[in-house]
Motif scaffolding. Structure first.
Motif, PDB file in Angstrom:
ATOM      1  N   TYR A 149       7.109 -15.578  -5.229  1.00  0.00           N
ATOM      2  CA  TYR A 149       6.145 -14.678  -4.610  1.00  0.00           C
ATOM      3  C   TYR A 149       5.678 -13.604  -5.580  1.00  0.00           C
ATOM      4  CZ  TYR A 149       7.209 -16.591   0.010  1.00  0.00           C
ATOM      5  OH  TYR A 149       7.351 -17.421   1.091  1.00  0.00           O
ATOM      6  N   VAL A 150       4.400 -13.229  -5.457  1.00  0.00           N
ATOM      7  CA  VAL A 150       3.851 -12.075  -6.162  1.00  0.00           C
ATOM      8  C   VAL A 150       3.166 -11.191  -5.127  1.00  0.00           C
ATOM      9  CG1 VAL A 150       3.534 -13.311  -8.342  1.00  0.00           C
ATOM     10  CG2 VAL A 150       1.675 -13.255  -6.656  1.00  0.00           C
ATOM     11  N   GLN A 151       3.118  -9.885  -5.407  1.00  0.00           N
ATOM     12  CA  GLN A 151       2.505  -8.945  -4.481  1.00  0.00           C
ATOM     13  C   GLN A 151       1.000  -8.960  -4.650  1.00  0.00           C
ATOM     14  OE1 GLN A 151       4.366  -7.551  -2.235  1.00  0.00           O
ATOM     15  NE2 GLN A 151       2.852  -6.253  -1.230  1.00  0.00           N
ATOM     16  N   GLN A 152       0.275  -8.933  -3.523  1.00  0.00           N
ATOM     17  CA  GLN A 152      -1.183  -8.876  -3.560  1.00  0.00           C
ATOM     18  C   GLN A 152      -1.655  -8.027  -2.384  1.00  0.00           C
ATOM     19  OE1 GLN A 152      -3.573 -12.530  -2.888  1.00  0.00           O
ATOM     20  NE2 GLN A 152      -4.635 -11.967  -4.765  1.00  0.00           N
ATOM     21  N   GLY A 153      -2.149  -6.833  -2.684  1.00  0.00           N
ATOM     22  CA  GLY A 153      -2.558  -5.945  -1.617  1.00  0.00           C
ATOM     23  C   GLY A 153      -1.365  -5.526  -0.777  1.00  0.00           C
ATOM     24  N   HIS A 154      -1.521  -5.631   0.547  1.00  0.00           N
ATOM     25  CA  HIS A 154      -0.450  -5.195   1.438  1.00  0.00           C
ATOM     26  C   HIS A 154       0.619  -6.242   1.662  1.00  0.00           C
ATOM     27  CE1 HIS A 154      -2.660  -7.559   4.472  1.00  0.00           C
ATOM     28  NE2 HIS A 154      -1.525  -7.583   5.140  1.00  0.00           N
ATOM     29  N   TYR A 189      -0.531  -1.110   5.925  1.00  0.00           N
ATOM     30  CA  TYR A 189      -1.106  -2.313   5.326  1.00  0.00           C
ATOM     31  C   TYR A 189      -2.482  -2.020   4.725  1.00  0.00           C
ATOM     32  CZ  TYR A 189       2.390  -5.009   7.964  1.00  0.00           C
ATOM     33  OH  TYR A 189       3.556  -5.516   8.479  1.00  0.00           O
ATOM     34  N   MET A 190      -3.313  -1.320   5.476  1.00  0.00           N
ATOM     35  CA  MET A 190      -4.680  -1.085   5.025  1.00  0.00           C
ATOM     36  C   MET A 190      -4.749  -0.074   3.884  1.00  0.00           C
ATOM     37  SD  MET A 190      -6.361  -3.308   6.417  1.00  0.00           S
ATOM     38  CE  MET A 190      -6.408  -4.417   7.815  1.00  0.00           C
ATOM     39  N   ARG A 191      -3.783   0.836   3.818  1.00  0.00           N
ATOM     40  CA  ARG A 191      -3.711   1.726   2.659  1.00  0.00           C
ATOM     41  C   ARG A 191      -3.520   0.922   1.385  1.00  0.00           C
ATOM     42  NH1 ARG A 191      -0.108   3.956  -0.630  1.00  0.00           N
ATOM     43  NH2 ARG A 191       1.633   2.913   0.391  1.00  0.00           N
ATOM     44  N   LEU A 192      -2.610  -0.061   1.441  1.00  0.00           N
ATOM     45  CA  LEU A 192      -2.355  -0.912   0.274  1.00  0.00           C
ATOM     46  C   LEU A 192      -3.544  -1.828  -0.007  1.00  0.00           C
ATOM     47  CD1 LEU A 192       1.360  -1.839   1.045  1.00  0.00           C
ATOM     48  CD2 LEU A 192       0.535  -0.209  -0.663  1.00  0.00           C
ATOM     49  N   GLU A 193      -4.178  -2.319   1.051  1.00  0.00           N
ATOM     50  CA  GLU A 193      -5.336  -3.194   0.872  1.00  0.00           C
ATOM     51  C   GLU A 193      -6.495  -2.416   0.248  1.00  0.00           C
ATOM     52  OE1 GLU A 193      -6.471  -7.205   1.201  1.00  0.00           O
ATOM     53  OE2 GLU A 193      -4.570  -6.209   1.605  1.00  0.00           O
ATOM     54  N   ALA A 194      -6.660  -1.161   0.659  1.00  0.00           N
ATOM     55  CA  ALA A 194      -7.719  -0.328   0.082  1.00  0.00           C
ATOM     56  C   ALA A 194      -7.489  -0.109  -1.404  1.00  0.00           C
ATOM     57  CB  ALA A 194      -7.782   1.009   0.820  1.00  0.00           C
ATOM     58  N   ARG A 195      -6.240   0.090  -1.784  1.00  0.00           N
ATOM     59  CA  ARG A 195      -5.925   0.270  -3.206  1.00  0.00           C
ATOM     60  C   ARG A 195      -6.293  -0.981  -3.991  1.00  0.00           C
ATOM     61  NH1 ARG A 195      -0.559   2.652  -3.701  1.00  0.00           N
ATOM     62  NH2 ARG A 195      -1.761   4.586  -3.754  1.00  0.00           N
ATOM     63  N   LEU A 196      -5.964  -2.158  -3.440  1.00  0.00           N
ATOM     64  CA  LEU A 196      -6.316  -3.409  -4.115  1.00  0.00           C
ATOM     65  C   LEU A 196      -7.827  -3.513  -4.306  1.00  0.00           C
ATOM     66  CD1 LEU A 196      -5.596  -6.285  -5.151  1.00  0.00           C
ATOM     67  CD2 LEU A 196      -5.832  -7.062  -2.794  1.00  0.00           C
ATOM     68  N   ILE A 197      -8.584  -3.173  -3.280  1.00  0.00           N
ATOM     69  CA  ILE A 197     -10.041  -3.268  -3.363  1.00  0.00           C
ATOM     70  C   ILE A 197     -10.588  -2.286  -4.400  1.00  0.00           C
ATOM     71  CG2 ILE A 197     -12.186  -2.850  -2.086  1.00  0.00           C
ATOM     72  CD1 ILE A 197     -10.696  -3.902   0.418  1.00  0.00           C
ATOM     73  N   LYS A 198     -10.066  -1.066  -4.405  1.00  0.00           N
ATOM     74  CA  LYS A 198     -10.533  -0.049  -5.353  1.00  0.00           C
ATOM     75  C   LYS A 198     -10.241  -0.434  -6.798  1.00  0.00           C
ATOM     76  CE  LYS A 198     -12.169   3.618  -3.048  1.00  0.00           C
ATOM     77  NZ  LYS A 198     -13.434   4.321  -3.378  1.00  0.00           N
ATOM     78  N   GLU A 199      -9.105  -1.075  -7.023  1.00  0.00           N
ATOM     79  CA  GLU A 199      -8.661  -1.367  -8.385  1.00  0.00           C
ATOM     80  C   GLU A 199      -9.173  -2.709  -8.915  1.00  0.00           C
ATOM     81  OE1 GLU A 199      -4.437  -1.031  -8.183  1.00  0.00           O
ATOM     82  OE2 GLU A 199      -4.455   1.177  -8.106  1.00  0.00           O
ATOM     83  N   PHE A 255     -11.536   4.012   6.516  1.00  0.00           N
ATOM     84  CA  PHE A 255     -11.136   5.415   6.367  1.00  0.00           C
ATOM     85  C   PHE A 255     -10.348   5.620   5.068  1.00  0.00           C
ATOM     86  CE2 PHE A 255     -11.875   5.905  11.017  1.00  0.00           C
ATOM     87  CZ  PHE A 255     -12.682   7.023  10.953  1.00  0.00           C
ATOM     88  N   HIS A 256      -9.463   4.667   4.747  1.00  0.00           N
ATOM     89  CA  HIS A 256      -8.698   4.796   3.504  1.00  0.00           C
ATOM     90  C   HIS A 256      -9.614   4.709   2.281  1.00  0.00           C
ATOM     91  CE1 HIS A 256      -4.585   5.186   4.787  1.00  0.00           C
ATOM     92  NE2 HIS A 256      -4.709   4.193   5.657  1.00  0.00           N
ATOM     93  N   LEU A 257     -10.610   3.835   2.346  1.00  0.00           N
ATOM     94  CA  LEU A 257     -11.550   3.741   1.233  1.00  0.00           C
ATOM     95  C   LEU A 257     -12.359   5.039   1.088  1.00  0.00           C
ATOM     96  CD1 LEU A 257     -12.845   0.079   1.739  1.00  0.00           C
ATOM     97  CD2 LEU A 257     -11.435   0.911  -0.154  1.00  0.00           C
ATOM     98  N   LEU A 258     -12.772   5.608   2.209  1.00  0.00           N
ATOM     99  CA  LEU A 258     -13.536   6.855   2.173  1.00  0.00           C
ATOM    100  C   LEU A 258     -12.701   8.022   1.650  1.00  0.00           C
ATOM    101  CD1 LEU A 258     -15.487   6.626   5.539  1.00  0.00           C
ATOM    102  CD2 LEU A 258     -16.508   6.698   3.261  1.00  0.00           C
ATOM    103  N   ALA A 259     -11.420   8.010   2.006  1.00  0.00           N
ATOM    104  CA  ALA A 259     -10.546   9.124   1.628  1.00  0.00           C
ATOM    105  C   ALA A 259      -9.986   8.989   0.218  1.00  0.00           C
ATOM    106  CB  ALA A 259      -9.406   9.237   2.630  1.00  0.00           C
ATOM    107  N   GLY A 260     -10.356   7.936  -0.476  1.00  0.00           N
ATOM    108  CA  GLY A 260      -9.855   7.764  -1.845  1.00  0.00           C
ATOM    109  C   GLY A 260      -8.413   7.326  -1.886  1.00  0.00           C
ATOM    110  N   ILE A 261      -7.953   6.661  -0.832  1.00  0.00           N
ATOM    111  CA  ILE A 261      -6.603   6.106  -0.776  1.00  0.00           C
ATOM    112  C   ILE A 261      -5.554   7.207  -0.957  1.00  0.00           C
ATOM    113  CG2 ILE A 261      -5.236   4.067  -1.366  1.00  0.00           C
ATOM    114  CD1 ILE A 261      -7.554   3.183  -3.111  1.00  0.00           C
ATOM    115  N   ARG A 262      -5.661   8.248  -0.192  1.00  0.00           N
ATOM    116  CA  ARG A 262      -4.641   9.311  -0.246  1.00  0.00           C
ATOM    117  C   ARG A 262      -3.687   9.128   0.914  1.00  0.00           C
ATOM    118  NH1 ARG A 262      -9.048  14.147  -0.970  1.00  0.00           N
ATOM    119  NH2 ARG A 262      -9.679  13.631  -3.108  1.00  0.00           N
ATOM    120  N   ARG A 263      -2.420   9.295   0.665  1.00  0.00           N
ATOM    121  CA  ARG A 263      -1.395   9.203   1.715  1.00  0.00           C
ATOM    122  C   ARG A 263      -1.508  10.414   2.628  1.00  0.00           C
ATOM    123  NH1 ARG A 263       2.687   5.265   1.053  1.00  0.00           N
ATOM    124  NH2 ARG A 263       3.790   6.253   2.766  1.00  0.00           N
TER     125      ARG A 263
END
Length: 263
Positions: A149-154, A189-199, A255-263
């Motif tokens: 297994y490898v990690q991908q997004g969430h 999950y969506m916080r991690l998915e947003a990071r994947l999309i941004k990066e 919302f996570h994408l708009l907020a710049g992926i901030r916790r």
């Protein structure tokens, strides 16, 4: 029908399940795995009685490990829990084998070059199976020595060497946990998915993730796709419930994408 316990392939399969506070689901899953000689459960500190339920099944082996990410947790289960079987059946704690799939496993005779089998899912809401969903088929049965297994997004992605083919039987995705638990999980999950999309670069993104980068259309697209294209509207209240869940999940991602992926 051939006795399920006597099947040669089944004797070479070890189911693996990851758990965290899955008391609402785990009994239904383990109840369909009594044919397995061993079921490996890796729990990440459940506080709701999950571990007691697991220990009530004589063919289970329970391991506790603090959760860091899905891929590492799955690889720990594969490599550090003493599994010796050739085949792995990877399940979430709300994945229930159907009778049709169990019958198919009884007669399955994999060729030497076949490394895994893809299984489709029937999504259940409020205990009712839906006619369709956005949940994709997954490689749930695979040869242990050919996969990692490898990690991908969430979540995790299985990297596997060799031929993969699809089985006809389905698995029920039947989560009975509370709506508030679902919201908390989706937020992470969506916080991690947003990071994947941004990066990721545009070329590396799938077409759904490209749509998500535009932020506003994605939630409405998920609702329309589920209700009308997948026709979950015909499933009544459970179908509408599921479609609104998908819209809410996409809204959380926006919302996570708009907020710049901030916790």
């Amino acid at each position: 029908m051939k006795n399920i316990e006597d099947n040669l392939l089944l004797s070479r399969i070890t189911p693996i399940i990851l758990t965290h506070n899955e008391a609402a689901n785990i009994s239904r899953v383990l109840g369909q795995l009594t044919w397995a000689q061993h079921v490996v459960v890796v729990d990440s500190g459940s506080q709701d009685g999950t571990q007691s339920i697991v220990n009530g099944y004589p063919n289970t082996r329970l391991y506790e490990r603090e959760f860091d990410c899905h891929a590492i947790q799955w690889n720990f289960a594969l490599e550090e829990t003493g599994i010796r079987s050739e085949w792995i059946l990877a399940l979430d704690a709300d994945h229930v084998l159907t009778r049709e799939l169990r019958r198919e496993l009884v007669t399955l005779t994999p060729a030497e070059d076949e490394s895994g089998f893809r299984v489709a899912f029937t999504y259940c809401v409020l205990g009712q199976p839906l006619r369709a969903s956005l949940y994709p088929p997954l490689v749930s049965l695979f040869r242990r020595g050919r996969a990692r297994y490898v990690q991908q997004g969430h979540t995790q992605r299985l990297v596997i060497e060799g031929t993969i083919r699809s089985l006809k039987g389905h698995i029920l995705h039947d989560d009975r946990k509370s709506f508030s638990h679902w919201v908390r999980s989706q937020n992470e999950y969506m916080r991690l998915e947003a990071r994947l999309i941004k990066e990721s670069t545009w070329g590396d993104l799938s077409w759904p993730n490209r749509l998500r980068k535009f932020i506003v259309p994605a939630p409405f697209a998920a609702l329309i796709w589920s209700l009308l294209v997948k026709r979950t509207l015909l499933d009544g209240i459970p179908g509408v419930y599921y479609s609104m869940q998908r819209m809410l999940a996409e809204s959380i991602l926006s919302f996570h994408l708009l907020a710049g992926i901030r916790r």
